[in-house]
Every structure is written in C-alpha cells, then in structure tokens.
Write a protein that holds these residues in place. Structure first.
Motif, short mmCIF file in Angstrom:
data_model
loop_
_atom_site.label_atom_id
_atom_site.label_comp_id
_atom_site.label_asym_id
_atom_site.label_seq_id
_atom_site.Cartn_x
_atom_site.Cartn_y
_atom_site.Cartn_z
N TRP A 382 0.97 -1.16 -0.21
CA TRP A 382 -0.02 0.02 0.10
C TRP A 382 1.06 1.36 0.11
O TRP A 382 1.77 1.16 0.83
N GLY A 383 0.75 2.04 -0.97
CA GLY A 383 1.64 3.20 -1.10
C GLY A 383 2.77 2.98 -1.55
O GLY A 383 3.91 3.66 -1.20
N SER A 384 2.85 2.11 -2.50
CA SER A 384 4.27 1.52 -3.36
C SER A 384 5.09 3.09 -3.86
O SER A 384 6.26 2.91 -3.77
N ASN A 385 4.39 3.76 -4.16
CA ASN A 385 4.98 5.06 -4.82
C ASN A 385 5.77 5.70 -3.77
O ASN A 385 6.72 6.58 -4.10
N LEU A 456 0.42 12.66 -5.54
CA LEU A 456 1.08 11.67 -6.20
C LEU A 456 0.02 10.43 -5.73
O LEU A 456 -0.05 10.11 -4.46
N SER A 457 -0.55 9.48 -6.50
CA SER A 457 -1.18 8.32 -6.18
C SER A 457 -0.32 7.35 -5.37
O SER A 457 1.08 7.30 -5.39
N GLY A 458 -0.95 6.71 -4.47
CA GLY A 458 -0.28 5.48 -3.77
C GLY A 458 0.27 4.61 -4.65
O GLY A 458 1.37 4.04 -4.50
N GLY A 459 -0.24 4.24 -5.80
CA GLY A 459 0.18 3.42 -6.67
C GLY A 459 -0.13 1.86 -6.53
O GLY A 459 -0.87 1.71 -5.34
N ALA A 460 0.27 1.01 -7.44
CA ALA A 460 -0.02 -0.39 -7.36
C ALA A 460 0.28 -0.97 -6.14
O ALA A 460 1.22 -0.52 -5.30
N GLY A 479 2.68 -5.20 -10.42
CA GLY A 479 2.98 -3.90 -10.74
C GLY A 479 1.59 -3.42 -11.62
O GLY A 479 1.70 -2.05 -11.81
N LYS A 480 0.90 -4.24 -11.81
CA LYS A 480 -0.42 -3.57 -12.53
C LYS A 480 -1.68 -3.20 -11.66
O LYS A 480 -2.78 -3.15 -12.22
N ALA A 481 -1.46 -3.78 -10.32
CA ALA A 481 -2.66 -3.64 -9.41
C ALA A 481 -2.90 -2.43 -9.11
O ALA A 481 -2.63 -1.72 -7.94
N PHE A 482 -3.37 -1.48 -10.04
CA PHE A 482 -3.99 -0.12 -9.75
C PHE A 482 -4.88 0.17 -10.57
O PHE A 482 -5.08 -0.17 -11.48
N VAL A 483 -5.78 0.88 -9.98
CA VAL A 483 -6.98 1.36 -10.69
C VAL A 483 -7.18 3.00 -10.35
O VAL A 483 -7.26 3.14 -9.05
N ASP A 484 -7.52 3.67 -11.42
CA ASP A 484 -7.77 4.95 -11.16
C ASP A 484 -9.19 5.24 -10.83
O ASP A 484 -10.02 5.80 -11.57
N ASP A 485 -9.59 4.76 -9.46
CA ASP A 485 -11.07 4.72 -9.16
C ASP A 485 -10.84 5.26 -7.80
O ASP A 485 -10.25 4.85 -6.73
N TYR A 486 -11.98 6.56 -7.60
CA TYR A 486 -11.73 6.84 -5.91
C TYR A 486 -12.00 6.07 -4.99
O TYR A 486 -11.77 6.34 -3.66
N ARG A 487 -12.83 5.02 -5.42
CA ARG A 487 -12.94 4.00 -4.35
C ARG A 487 -11.89 3.23 -3.88
O ARG A 487 -11.84 2.85 -2.79
N SER A 488 -10.71 3.32 -4.57
CA SER A 488 -9.71 2.54 -4.39
C SER A 488 -8.46 3.19 -3.40
O SER A 488 -7.65 3.47 -3.89
N TYR A 489 -8.99 2.94 -2.09
CA TYR A 489 -8.10 3.83 -1.17
C TYR A 489 -6.55 2.94 -0.99
O TYR A 489 -5.64 3.76 -0.83
N SER A 490 -6.58 1.77 -1.37
CA SER A 490 -5.25 0.93 -1.24
C SER A 490 -4.42 1.16 -2.27
O SER A 490 -3.23 0.87 -2.40
N THR A 491 -5.05 1.41 -3.73
CA THR A 491 -3.92 1.76 -4.74
C THR A 491 -4.32 3.37 -5.30
O THR A 491 -3.20 3.66 -6.01
N ASN A 492 -5.09 3.73 -4.80
CA ASN A 492 -5.36 5.31 -5.32
C ASN A 492 -5.46 6.43 -4.48
O ASN A 492 -6.31 7.43 -4.73
N GLU A 493 -5.22 6.17 -3.10
CA GLU A 493 -5.44 7.46 -2.13
C GLU A 493 -4.22 8.31 -2.32
O GLU A 493 -3.18 7.93 -3.32
N ILE A 494 -4.16 9.42 -1.98
CA ILE A 494 -2.90 10.29 -1.70
C ILE A 494 -2.73 10.64 -0.44
O ILE A 494 -3.51 10.52 0.60
#
Ligand code: 9MR
Ligand code: 9MR
Ligand code: ZN
Length: 512
Positions: A382-385, A456-460, A479-494
């Motif tokens: 979570w937050g790999s970026n 910066l998104s948390g990322g995959a 590496g592809k486990a990312f979705v630009d969807d606001y519901r996805s706090y584990s891949t696309n929170e900031i």
C-alpha cells in the motif's frame, strides 16, 4: 500504450529509458515533431517476463537535442514527450502546492479555485477519555481523509526539509505557497499537540472517517487520541531537525522548536514503550508500530546535531552501532533511513558508519531493480509509490557520496517510473502527463468532482485491500494492481508523506 516513457519528458543529459511491450526485437525509432526519424536504435531482445509481459528496455540517452519526440517500434508508438532544460519546474511547484490544498484550520483561498474553502476543523478538541479540551487547529489533512497524525507528519516534514537542503534553488519558483512557510504551517500544529509534560499526542481526528464531503462540512467532535512514544520520538526528531532550518529565518521560532524537542526527549527518557493502537470507538488511521527504538534513535541523532550535547551524541552513537543496518527505510513507521541520512552529519566514525549504511543500502537495492527500474517485484505494498520515491532519495545520496553514475541513473529511473515508465502507463501525479491519474481517493476531489492537481497516487498495491481493487483487480500481477477509481484507497489514495519524498527526489534531480 505499449511504449512507456516519462510523460513529462527528460532533460538533455538525463538517462532516457523506455519500456516496450510487444516489440522485442528489431528497431526503435525516435521521431521529432515533424515526424522525421532522428535516431534509430536496436531494441535489445532482452525478453524479461515481468508482471505477465515480455518487455524490452530501450535506452535512448543519445537523444540530447531539445524538442518534442515520439518513440516507435513496429506498430507501437509512445506518447509525445519533450526533451527540455526544465521539464519538471511546473510539476515540482504543484507537488508543493499539494500541501497548501491539504491545509486544515485556515482558509484555502480563491486561488485554489473550486477547491477553495473556509477554515475547517477549528472547533476545540477533546482529549480521549477525559473532559479536557484543547485547541489544536492547523496542520495538513493527512491524505484523502481529514485526520491529522503526528507520525506521518514527521516524515513529511523531514522529506520536504531534505529536498530544500539538497536543492533550495528548485523552490524559488512558487505558485500557491513556498516551501518553508508551508512546512511551518504543519510545525505550528505539531507544537500544539505536545502535552505539558513533553509527551506528544498521537493524532487528532473525528472518531470515524466521514463521507466524501468537503473538510468544512465535517463537523463531528474532534478527538485527540492518547500519547505514544513513537509520536513523541518522531516529534522530537522532526522539531530538532526543523529548528536548524528556521534558525536564520526566525530565531525565536527555531528556539521554540528546539525546546519542544528537548522536552519530548526528557519525557521519552523515562517512558516505557507506548505503542499506539486506536482506542475503543476511534477508527481513523492508526499508524501503529512494533517498535519505538528507531524513533528514539532518530530523535537522538537530530538532537545531537542541533544541540551537540554529550548525552545525545552518546545515545546516537550507541544506537547506530547496535542498529540493523541492512536497510535504510524512510518510512512513516521505520525511521532507520532518517537515522542513516541525518547521521551522516555527525562527526567522526559515526558519520562514516552512516555514509556506508546509505551506500550499502543503495548497492543492495541496485542488485534488485527490475525492467521498470524499481526494487519491488513480487509484492507491492500500500503506497508503493512512496517506497519508490524513498528509494530514489537513497540512490541520489549514494551518487552524491560516491560519484558513481549508476546510482544517479537508478535515482532517475525511480522518477521515470512515477511519471510514466510503469506497467499501467499512468503518470502517477494527478493532472500531469498524457495519461494522468484523475480519480484519487481524496475527499475534496470527489466532493467537487474536480481532481486537485499535483497529488501523487499511492500506486500499485498487490494486496487487494478495498472494494474496487477486489472487484476490478483480482488476479492482476503486482505492478499492474492499480485502478484510477476513487473508491480504491489501497491503490489510489494520496498522502502528504507520499508527495513529500517525491518533492525531495525531484528537487534533488533538478540540481543544475
Ligand atoms: O477514506 C478512508 C481512507 O483515508 C483510509 O485510508 C481507508 C483505510 O483506513 O479508509 C477510508 O475510509 C473508508 C472506511 O475505511 C470504510 N468506509 C468507507 C470509507 C471511505 O471509503
Ligand atoms: O500509508 C498507510 C499504509 O502504509 C498502511 O498499509 C495503511 C493501512 O494501515 O494505512 C495507510 O495510511 C492511511 C491512514 O491509515 C489513513 N489516512 C490515509 C493513509 C493512506 O492510505
Ligand atoms: Zn480540516
């Protein structure tokens, strides 16, 4: 897109790599804006199976002439990208503005457009389990939620100050805010979170996360969670560190921070570990930890640097000698990286040990980097970026320390990954690049329907830890486990502490 490039472009002398899918041999051409081929390169048929793709890595560093280009291989093409002297100035300014957008307890003014809002969370807060009331307004909202937490705040502050230290010139151009004023906004709040005896409260938030509303609309009671030794250690460290940066700007403020750090240390010296867990009824961010030794050690190092007293030096030397130096993570929970990086400023043998620690960490990481240039392949947290930006900071320092180009190239690759050279082809900074992230788990972005720029998104993240990830990413390689969807706090929170290491890395790499 099957040819991934840094969507913001490159400076003339930077390493330029692209990752190609579906064209593993033959030639790659570089074309200018007029469509003319300016460079032809063989694509080394190094079939690397990574995240279920065979990819080839192409190095087109020979392209140094400013201009706008595209890469081509067979039927595949990249997005257009510039080669320019200053491709990142605007992005850095916006990454810094992010902290202004995250401001709590003050107005975010009309310059923020649709994201402007009046002061939020400025009611008095109650200390958990008591009737005691405190005034703790200010600081930054941590992330997509509106909690304010000391532990990650300390990381954010430290990174931003390091970025400033490494390349103050990079921060001369500003838009909504400037770096030292912005960091001070957070520091002033942190000071309010210290108890009279020196201990520091772990966090302030409402009891639960609110819905997707603007911050001024969250009106539940503010609760101050109990003190912890991790928060107190991080507080002592970041205050002692910050006091050196503000000494010339505002001596009284710097002194106030130094005194606060000393009081936190004095309390810590007699405190058994108090590791944080959410108290009953509170369910916002926990920022728990298994150990407070690294927080205490970081505090000793910063106090030694700021005050020079024998007792801090002794604690720092003893702690560094005994520390696990197999890695130098710049985490929110594992602060060993800050011990190593800041410990380099100590005299004599301890300084040498810390320099070696950083170089060894960078060397070990270098052995692990994959086709996309990053050190993690099997599992992305979570937050790999954040980890990727952190790794970039360590690579940068290793380059500074040794002069070895391979470390500089590795640092640049971390940046390239974040800005587009990744298997999902996103520029992970919102509103930047040809394929920008635009739907973060970020309440002001969701509430207004307009994405705040420079996040910066948390990322995959390979764990599938929210409904959107479970629904849309099941079975996807890490590496592809990312979705630009606001519901996805584990891949696309900031988060403030995901932007902060990217600010430091980008500023460092912009050094003239
Ligand atoms: O918005 C919250 C986010 O900041 C946290 O990282 C995340 C995990 O703790 O939780 C989010 O809040 C969700 C909550 O956990 C469950 N109900 C829905 C909330 C919004 O999606
Ligand atoms: O960044 C944190 C990540 O390392 C943890 O795995 C995750 C679950 O505990 O929590 C993340 O922090 C979130 C915090 O709890 C609440 N605010 C949003 C943070 C980022 O998602
Ligand atoms: Zn607020």
């Amino acid at each position: 897109m099957n040819i991934q490039i840094n969507q913001l472009g490159y400076t003339p002398d930077m390493t330029k790599t692209a990752v190609l899918r579906g064209c593993l041999g033959g030639e790659m051409t570089v074309r200018n804006a007029a469509g003319e081929t300016v460079l032809t390169l063989p694509v080394t048929p190094n079939r690397v199976n990574i995240w279920e793709d065979d990819v080839a890595v192409a190095d087109f560093s020979a392209l140094t002439q400013p201009g706008v280009y595209t890469l081509h291989c067979g039927e595949e093409a990249s997005y257009p990208f510039p080669v320019a002297e200053h491709p990142y100035d605007q992005c850095l300014m916006t990454l810094v503005d992010m902290f202004y957008y995250q401001r709590c307890g003050g107005e975010v003014d009309h310059r923020a457009g649709v994201h402007a809002h009046p002061a939020c969370h400025n009611t008095l807060a109650r200390v958990y389990g008591t009737e005691e009331i405190m005034e703790v307004s200010g600081g930054w909202h941590d992330a997509g939620d509106y909690g304010r937490y000391i532990v990650p705040a300390a990381k954010a502050v430290a990174d931003l100050l390091l970025g400033w230290q490494w390349n103050p010139k990079a921060f001369e151009k500003t838009n909504l805010t400037n770096l030292l004023d912005e960091v001070r906004w957070e520091l002033e709040w942190m000071l309010k979170m210290q108890r009279a005896d020196g201990a520091v409260y772990h966090k302030v938030s409402c009891a639960k996360f609110c819905g997707m509303i603007m911050p001024e609309d969250e009106k539940e009671e503010l609760v101050i969670s109990p003190v912890s030794t991790t928060a107190t250690g991080d507080f002592a460290a970041s205050m002692a560190m910050a006091s050196r940066f503000y000494a010339k700007v505002d001596a009284a403020f710097a002194d106030r921070m130094k005194q606060a750090a000393v009081r936190a240390w004095d309390w810590l010296e007699h405190a058994e570990p108090m590791l944080f867990r959410n108290p009953e009824g509170v369910s916002t961010g926990g920022y728990g930890d298994r150990s407070d030794e690294d927080e205490r050690l970081w505090a000793a190092v910063e106090l030694a640097l700021t005050c020079g007293d024998e007792k801090y030096l002794t604690a720092a030397a003893k702690g560094i000698a005994a520390a696990d130096r197999t890695h130098a993570p710049l985490g929110w929970g594992d602060m060993r990286g800050y011990v190593a990086v800041e410990g380099m400023g100590l005299d004599g043998e301890i300084g040498d040990i810390c320099r070696q620690w950083v170089v060894d960490d960078a060397s070990r990481m270098l052995d692990r980097i994959n086709a996309y240039g990053i050190t993690m392949t099997e599992r992305l947290p979570w937050g790999s970026n954040m980890n990727i930006s952190n790794d970039g900071m360590i690579f940068y320092l290793a380059w500074k320390l040794t002069g070895e180009k391979k470390f500089r190239l590795a640092a640049e690759k971390q940046l390239h990954y974040l800005l587009g050279v990744n298997p999902v082809g996103y520029c992970y900074v919102s509103c930047y690049g040809s394929q920008p992230m635009l739907h973060p788990h970020h309440r002001p972005s969701v509430a207004t329907g307009v994405c705040v720029p420079g996040l910066l998104s948390g990322g995959a993240a390979s764990g599938m830890m929210d409904i959107a990830a479970k629904e849309l990413l099941q079975g996807t390689p890490a590496g592809k486990a990312f979705v630009d969807d606001y519901r996805s706090y584990s891949t696309n929170e900031i988060c403030v502490y995901w932007n902060s290491p990217m600010v430091a890395l980008l500023a460092a790499l912009m050094e003239a």
